[in-house]
Scaffold this active site. Sequence first.
Site, short mmCIF file in Angstrom:
data_model
loop_
_atom_site.label_atom_id
_atom_site.label_comp_id
_atom_site.label_asym_id
_atom_site.label_seq_id
_atom_site.Cartn_x
_atom_site.Cartn_y
_atom_site.Cartn_z
N LYS A 42 0.86 -1.19 -0.14
CA LYS A 42 0.12 0.05 -0.14
C LYS A 42 0.65 1.09 0.14
CE LYS A 42 -3.39 -2.00 3.03
NZ LYS A 42 -3.93 -1.99 4.36
N GLY A 43 2.01 1.46 0.44
CA GLY A 43 2.82 2.34 0.65
C GLY A 43 2.97 3.36 -0.39
N GLU A 99 8.07 2.60 -6.21
CA GLU A 99 7.95 1.89 -4.80
C GLU A 99 7.95 3.15 -4.07
OE1 GLU A 99 8.14 -0.43 -2.75
OE2 GLU A 99 8.91 -1.85 -3.19
N ASP A 100 7.64 3.13 -2.53
CA ASP A 100 7.55 4.18 -1.69
C ASP A 100 9.14 4.30 -1.12
OD1 ASP A 100 7.54 1.54 -0.50
OD2 ASP A 100 6.00 2.08 1.00
N ASP A 103 14.49 -0.19 1.12
CA ASP A 103 15.36 -0.60 2.57
C ASP A 103 16.29 -1.75 2.55
OD1 ASP A 103 15.42 0.13 5.55
OD2 ASP A 103 14.13 -1.60 5.87
N LYS A 131 16.94 4.17 1.44
CA LYS A 131 17.58 4.01 2.53
C LYS A 131 19.11 3.24 2.44
CE LYS A 131 14.35 3.85 6.13
NZ LYS A 131 13.67 2.76 7.33
N PHE A 152 13.15 5.39 10.91
CA PHE A 152 11.85 4.82 10.42
C PHE A 152 11.03 6.11 10.20
CE2 PHE A 152 7.74 2.97 10.81
CZ PHE A 152 7.94 1.62 9.82
N VAL A 153 10.58 5.94 8.69
CA VAL A 153 9.67 7.20 8.41
C VAL A 153 8.26 6.78 8.24
CG1 VAL A 153 11.52 8.59 7.49
CG2 VAL A 153 10.49 7.06 6.18
N ASP A 159 3.48 3.82 6.32
CA ASP A 159 2.84 3.65 7.77
C ASP A 159 3.75 2.90 8.82
OD1 ASP A 159 3.00 0.96 6.62
OD2 ASP A 159 1.95 0.43 8.08
N ARG A 165 -0.34 6.85 7.50
CA ARG A 165 -0.36 7.01 5.89
C ARG A 165 -0.66 8.43 5.38
NH1 ARG A 165 0.76 1.86 4.00
NH2 ARG A 165 0.14 0.13 4.99
P1 IMP Z 1 12.86 -3.81 1.93
O1 IMP Z 1 12.47 -5.14 1.32
O2 IMP Z 1 13.53 -4.06 3.22
O3 IMP Z 1 13.49 -3.00 1.06
O4 IMP Z 1 11.70 -2.93 2.56
C1 IMP Z 1 10.62 -2.38 1.65
C2 IMP Z 1 9.36 -2.31 2.14
O5 IMP Z 1 9.54 -2.17 3.72
C3 IMP Z 1 8.68 -0.73 1.82
O6 IMP Z 1 8.12 -0.75 0.73
C4 IMP Z 1 8.10 -0.13 2.81
O7 IMP Z 1 6.82 -0.97 2.99
C5 IMP Z 1 8.64 -1.01 4.26
N1 IMP Z 1 9.67 -0.22 4.97
C6 IMP Z 1 10.77 0.08 4.89
N2 IMP Z 1 11.33 1.08 5.61
C7 IMP Z 1 10.25 1.68 5.89
C8 IMP Z 1 9.97 2.91 6.78
O8 IMP Z 1 11.06 3.85 7.40
N3 IMP Z 1 8.95 3.40 7.12
C9 IMP Z 1 7.77 2.76 6.59
N4 IMP Z 1 7.78 1.31 5.79
C10 IMP Z 1 9.05 1.14 5.80
#
Ligand code: IMP
Length: 192
Positions: A42-43, A99-100, A103, A131, A152-153, A159, A165
Amino acid sequence: MTAPATRVLLSAAQIEQRVKEMARQIEADYAEGPLYLVSVLKGSFIFMADLVRAFERLRVRTEFMAISSYGTEKTSSGQVKLTRDLDVSIEGQQVLIVEDIVDSGLTLSYLLNLLGARRPRSLAVATLLDKPERRVKPVEIRYTGFQIPDEFVVGYGLDFAEDYRNLRDICVLEEIATSASGAPAAWSESER
Ligand code: IMP
């Protein structure tokens, strides 16, 4: 939710400006539309909505996917599950994943493999936030809105356990204890 304990990292005005710049850059690169924008719910829903409206001449198609992550270490488990697939074939199409935030990179890596196997003409990634310090899996990102520190944002679609959100700014959530993985402890069970 009243008075959330947050600190503004990126203001609504900064985001608006940057999203417009990203749209100009994407339009320049994809002169021959249509471009299939694949939003990962959803992000990314607010970023997607603003990005598509910032295009002035590109033909775009808006598509949505949903995935959920599970496991106790959400950001590092790499265990992602597709909960909503695309409605259309992307074979032979130009595809841009919207993508939002990237990470660890594990979610994106999963998506790139999944969509890449469907033989699109091209496949690239636009993320509002990155990040880089937390990357576990290297992933190629063509368009990045902002690189942010390892905090963490929330807000602008992002969310914490489904809250925040709706915030217009992107904010650091300051009053939640973080786990060893850097993610708030309760976050591991939430939806993306
Ligand atoms: P990754 O697989 O670790 O790259 O994570 C990606 C997903 O983790 C993003 O699409 C978000 O849904 C969630 N996410 C990662 N960091 C944050 C944050 O700081 N705030 C909120 N959601 C996050």
